[in-house]
Design an enzyme around this catalytic site. Sequence first.
Site, PDB file in Angstrom:
ATOM      1  N   LYS A   1      36.269  30.516  32.586  1.00 42.70           N
ATOM      2  CA  LYS A   1      35.451  31.340  31.685  1.00 42.70           C
ATOM      3  C   LYS A   1      33.945  31.130  31.927  1.00 42.70           C
ATOM      4  O   LYS A   1      33.537  30.177  32.589  1.00 42.70           O
ATOM      5  CB  LYS A   1      35.828  31.020  30.231  1.00 42.70           C
ATOM      6  CG  LYS A   1      37.272  31.430  29.878  1.00 42.70           C
ATOM      7  CD  LYS A   1      37.572  31.206  28.397  1.00 42.70           C
ATOM      8  CE  LYS A   1      38.997  31.617  28.048  1.00 42.70           C
ATOM      9  NZ  LYS A   1      39.283  31.462  26.592  1.00 42.70           N
TER      10      LYS A   1
ATOM     11  N   THR B   1      43.843  25.082  22.396  1.00 40.43           N
ATOM     12  CA  THR B   1      42.771  26.090  22.318  1.00 40.43           C
ATOM     13  C   THR B   1      41.466  25.468  21.831  1.00 40.43           C
ATOM     14  O   THR B   1      40.394  25.735  22.385  1.00 40.43           O
ATOM     15  CB  THR B   1      43.200  27.213  21.346  1.00 40.43           C
ATOM     16  OG1 THR B   1      44.498  27.683  21.729  1.00 40.43           O
ATOM     17  CG2 THR B   1      42.195  28.352  21.351  1.00 40.43           C
TER      18      THR B   1
ATOM     19  N   ARG C   1      49.530  25.493  30.920  1.00 45.97           N
ATOM     20  CA  ARG C   1      49.181  25.302  29.498  1.00 45.97           C
ATOM     21  C   ARG C   1      49.033  23.805  29.201  1.00 45.97           C
ATOM     22  O   ARG C   1      48.176  23.400  28.430  1.00 45.97           O
ATOM     23  CB  ARG C   1      50.256  25.902  28.570  1.00 45.97           C
ATOM     24  CG  ARG C   1      50.448  27.410  28.621  1.00 45.97           C
ATOM     25  CD  ARG C   1      49.332  28.251  28.058  1.00 45.97           C
ATOM     26  NE  ARG C   1      48.893  27.916  26.737  1.00 45.97           N
ATOM     27  CZ  ARG C   1      48.064  28.699  26.027  1.00 45.97           C
ATOM     28  NH1 ARG C   1      47.640  29.874  26.511  1.00 45.97           N
ATOM     29  NH2 ARG C   1      47.649  28.335  24.852  1.00 45.97           N
TER      30      ARG C   1
ATOM     31  N   ARG D   1      40.417  21.372  28.843  1.00 43.68           N
ATOM     32  CA  ARG D   1      39.604  21.706  27.661  1.00 43.68           C
ATOM     33  C   ARG D   1      39.001  20.456  27.021  1.00 43.68           C
ATOM     34  O   ARG D   1      37.868  20.488  26.537  1.00 43.68           O
ATOM     35  CB  ARG D   1      40.435  22.529  26.678  1.00 43.68           C
ATOM     36  CG  ARG D   1      40.579  23.987  27.166  1.00 43.68           C
ATOM     37  CD  ARG D   1      41.607  24.747  26.399  1.00 43.68           C
ATOM     38  NE  ARG D   1      41.517  26.193  26.594  1.00 43.68           N
ATOM     39  CZ  ARG D   1      42.439  27.050  26.169  1.00 43.68           C
ATOM     40  NH1 ARG D   1      43.508  26.619  25.524  1.00 43.68           N
ATOM     41  NH2 ARG D   1      42.290  28.350  26.376  1.00 43.68           N
TER      42      ARG D   1
ATOM     43  N   PHE E   1      37.621  37.119  15.512  1.00 40.52           N
ATOM     44  CA  PHE E   1      36.762  36.646  16.603  1.00 40.52           C
ATOM     45  C   PHE E   1      36.761  37.581  17.809  1.00 40.52           C
ATOM     46  O   PHE E   1      36.133  37.278  18.826  1.00 40.52           O
ATOM     47  CB  PHE E   1      37.176  35.231  17.022  1.00 40.52           C
ATOM     48  CG  PHE E   1      38.619  35.089  17.454  1.00 40.52           C
ATOM     49  CD1 PHE E   1      39.044  35.480  18.718  1.00 40.52           C
ATOM     50  CD2 PHE E   1      39.563  34.549  16.586  1.00 40.52           C
ATOM     51  CE1 PHE E   1      40.370  35.344  19.113  1.00 40.52           C
ATOM     52  CE2 PHE E   1      40.901  34.413  16.965  1.00 40.52           C
ATOM     53  CZ  PHE E   1      41.294  34.812  18.239  1.00 40.52           C
TER      54      PHE E   1
ATOM     55  N   ASN F   1      35.966  27.765  25.681  1.00 41.72           N
ATOM     56  CA  ASN F   1      36.904  26.683  25.994  1.00 41.72           C
ATOM     57  C   ASN F   1      37.325  26.664  27.463  1.00 41.72           C
ATOM     58  O   ASN F   1      38.407  26.206  27.803  1.00 41.72           O
ATOM     59  CB  ASN F   1      38.100  26.719  25.029  1.00 41.72           C
ATOM     60  CG  ASN F   1      38.850  28.026  25.083  1.00 41.72           C
ATOM     61  OD1 ASN F   1      38.533  28.902  25.898  1.00 41.72           O
ATOM     62  ND2 ASN F   1      39.854  28.186  24.241  1.00 41.72           N
TER      63      ASN F   1
ATOM     64  N   TYR G   1      42.056  41.385  26.261  1.00 38.95           N
ATOM     65  CA  TYR G   1      42.286  40.698  24.983  1.00 38.95           C
ATOM     66  C   TYR G   1      42.750  41.656  23.878  1.00 38.95           C
ATOM     67  O   TYR G   1      42.622  41.319  22.695  1.00 38.95           O
ATOM     68  CB  TYR G   1      41.025  39.947  24.556  1.00 38.95           C
ATOM     69  CG  TYR G   1      40.850  38.609  25.256  1.00 38.95           C
ATOM     70  CD1 TYR G   1      41.804  37.596  25.115  1.00 38.95           C
ATOM     71  CD2 TYR G   1      39.740  38.339  26.044  1.00 38.95           C
ATOM     72  CE1 TYR G   1      41.658  36.368  25.742  1.00 38.95           C
ATOM     73  CE2 TYR G   1      39.586  37.097  26.677  1.00 38.95           C
ATOM     74  CZ  TYR G   1      40.552  36.126  26.518  1.00 38.95           C
ATOM     75  OH  TYR G   1      40.410  34.899  27.138  1.00 38.95           O
TER      76      TYR G   1
ATOM     77  N   HIS H   1      41.341  30.238  30.571  1.00 34.70           N
ATOM     78  CA  HIS H   1      42.452  31.009  29.998  1.00 34.70           C
ATOM     79  C   HIS H   1      43.694  30.724  30.821  1.00 34.70           C
ATOM     80  O   HIS H   1      43.607  30.589  32.040  1.00 34.70           O
ATOM     81  CB  HIS H   1      42.156  32.520  30.079  1.00 34.70           C
ATOM     82  CG  HIS H   1      43.396  33.356  29.847  1.00 34.70           C
ATOM     83  ND1 HIS H   1      43.806  33.707  28.592  1.00 34.70           N
ATOM     84  CD2 HIS H   1      44.329  33.835  30.702  1.00 34.70           C
ATOM     85  CE1 HIS H   1      44.948  34.406  28.690  1.00 34.70           C
ATOM     86  NE2 HIS H   1      45.278  34.487  29.960  1.00 34.70           N
TER      87      HIS H   1
ATOM     88  N   GLU I   1      49.145  40.206  33.076  1.00 33.13           N
ATOM     89  CA  GLU I   1      47.744  39.792  33.267  1.00 33.13           C
ATOM     90  C   GLU I   1      47.365  39.753  34.742  1.00 33.13           C
ATOM     91  O   GLU I   1      46.259  40.168  35.122  1.00 33.13           O
ATOM     92  CB  GLU I   1      47.516  38.435  32.593  1.00 33.13           C
ATOM     93  CG  GLU I   1      47.610  38.524  31.075  1.00 33.13           C
ATOM     94  CD  GLU I   1      47.548  37.179  30.362  1.00 33.13           C
ATOM     95  OE1 GLU I   1      47.623  37.177  29.114  1.00 33.13           O
ATOM     96  OE2 GLU I   1      47.415  36.132  31.030  1.00 33.13           O
TER      97      GLU I   1
HETATM   98  P1  ADP Z   1      44.643  30.382  24.131  1.00 32.13           P
HETATM   99  O1  ADP Z   1      43.488  30.738  25.047  1.00 32.13           O
HETATM  100  O2  ADP Z   1      44.778  28.881  23.981  1.00 32.13           O
HETATM  101  O3  ADP Z   1      45.930  31.044  24.536  1.00 32.13           O
HETATM  102  P2  ADP Z   1      44.443  32.346  21.969  1.00 32.13           P
HETATM  103  O4  ADP Z   1      45.270  33.237  22.827  1.00 32.13           O
HETATM  104  O5  ADP Z   1      44.891  32.100  20.569  1.00 32.13           O
HETATM  105  O6  ADP Z   1      44.260  30.896  22.667  1.00 32.13           O
HETATM  106  O7  ADP Z   1      42.949  32.914  21.884  1.00 32.13           O
HETATM  107  C1  ADP Z   1      42.350  33.517  22.999  1.00 32.13           C
HETATM  108  C2  ADP Z   1      40.928  33.024  23.107  1.00 32.13           C
HETATM  109  O8  ADP Z   1      40.194  33.470  21.964  1.00 32.13           O
HETATM  110  C3  ADP Z   1      40.756  31.500  23.089  1.00 32.13           C
HETATM  111  O9  ADP Z   1      40.974  30.884  24.328  1.00 32.13           O
HETATM  112  C4  ADP Z   1      39.323  31.356  22.626  1.00 32.13           C
HETATM  113  O10 ADP Z   1      38.397  31.629  23.699  1.00 32.13           O
HETATM  114  C5  ADP Z   1      39.224  32.491  21.595  1.00 32.13           C
HETATM  115  N1  ADP Z   1      39.543  32.021  20.236  1.00 32.13           N
HETATM  116  C6  ADP Z   1      40.770  31.671  19.739  1.00 32.13           C
HETATM  117  N2  ADP Z   1      40.707  31.292  18.454  1.00 32.13           N
HETATM  118  C7  ADP Z   1      39.386  31.398  18.109  1.00 32.13           C
HETATM  119  C8  ADP Z   1      38.658  31.142  16.898  1.00 32.13           C
HETATM  120  N3  ADP Z   1      39.262  30.722  15.790  1.00 32.13           N
HETATM  121  N4  ADP Z   1      37.326  31.360  16.923  1.00 32.13           N
HETATM  122  C9  ADP Z   1      36.687  31.803  18.027  1.00 32.13           C
HETATM  123  N5  ADP Z   1      37.328  32.075  19.198  1.00 32.13           N
HETATM  124  C10 ADP Z   1      38.656  31.863  19.249  1.00 32.13           C
HETATM  125 MG    MG Z   2      46.390  33.077  24.582  1.00 28.05          MG
END
Ligand code: ADP
Ligand code: MG
Length: 140
Positions: free
Chosen positions: A11, A93, A87, A104, A59, A114, A51, A117, A128
Amino acid sequence: MAASRTFSIIKPDATRRNLTGAINSKIEESGLRIVAQRRIHMSREQAKAFYAVHAERPFYNDLVDFMTSGPVVVQVLEGEKAVTAYRKIMGATNPADAADGTIRKLFAESIEANSVHGSDSDNNAAIEIAHFFKEDDIVG
Ligand code: ADP
Ligand code: MG
């Protein structure tokens, strides 16, 4: 066991801090192979489509802003149970919850910024990967 694939993004927070190589080292140390990789600057349309599953989350707009704020590196990773394996080395996350030694935990700035992805299922990995790569661009 046959190798499978997952989709990864390094990212903008990580490319900005010149961490592409450090993150790729963690990926390769885990045994996953980087079988396709390209540095791009996502358009808003690409980020919104990628997304789309989060479109209703509070968010979402900030996430699209963040993902288009600088270059990213899109990647295809291959290895045994690639989705689960990646993962695991990515970590939770929220970096505050991520296990020691995970990407992370080591590198992420916040729950949003973070660093990486990774796909959450084999089905989503295939979808994807197809957003960003043609089969001919993936050399295993
Ligand atoms: P992951 O990337 O671990 O699969 P998610 O799919 O739930 O997590 O979320 C996608 C992305 O959205 C996260 O990697 C992060 O960049 C962002 N994100 C997730 N939850 C939040 C939050 N509560 N506030 C801000 N950004 C968030
Ligand atoms: Mg995800």
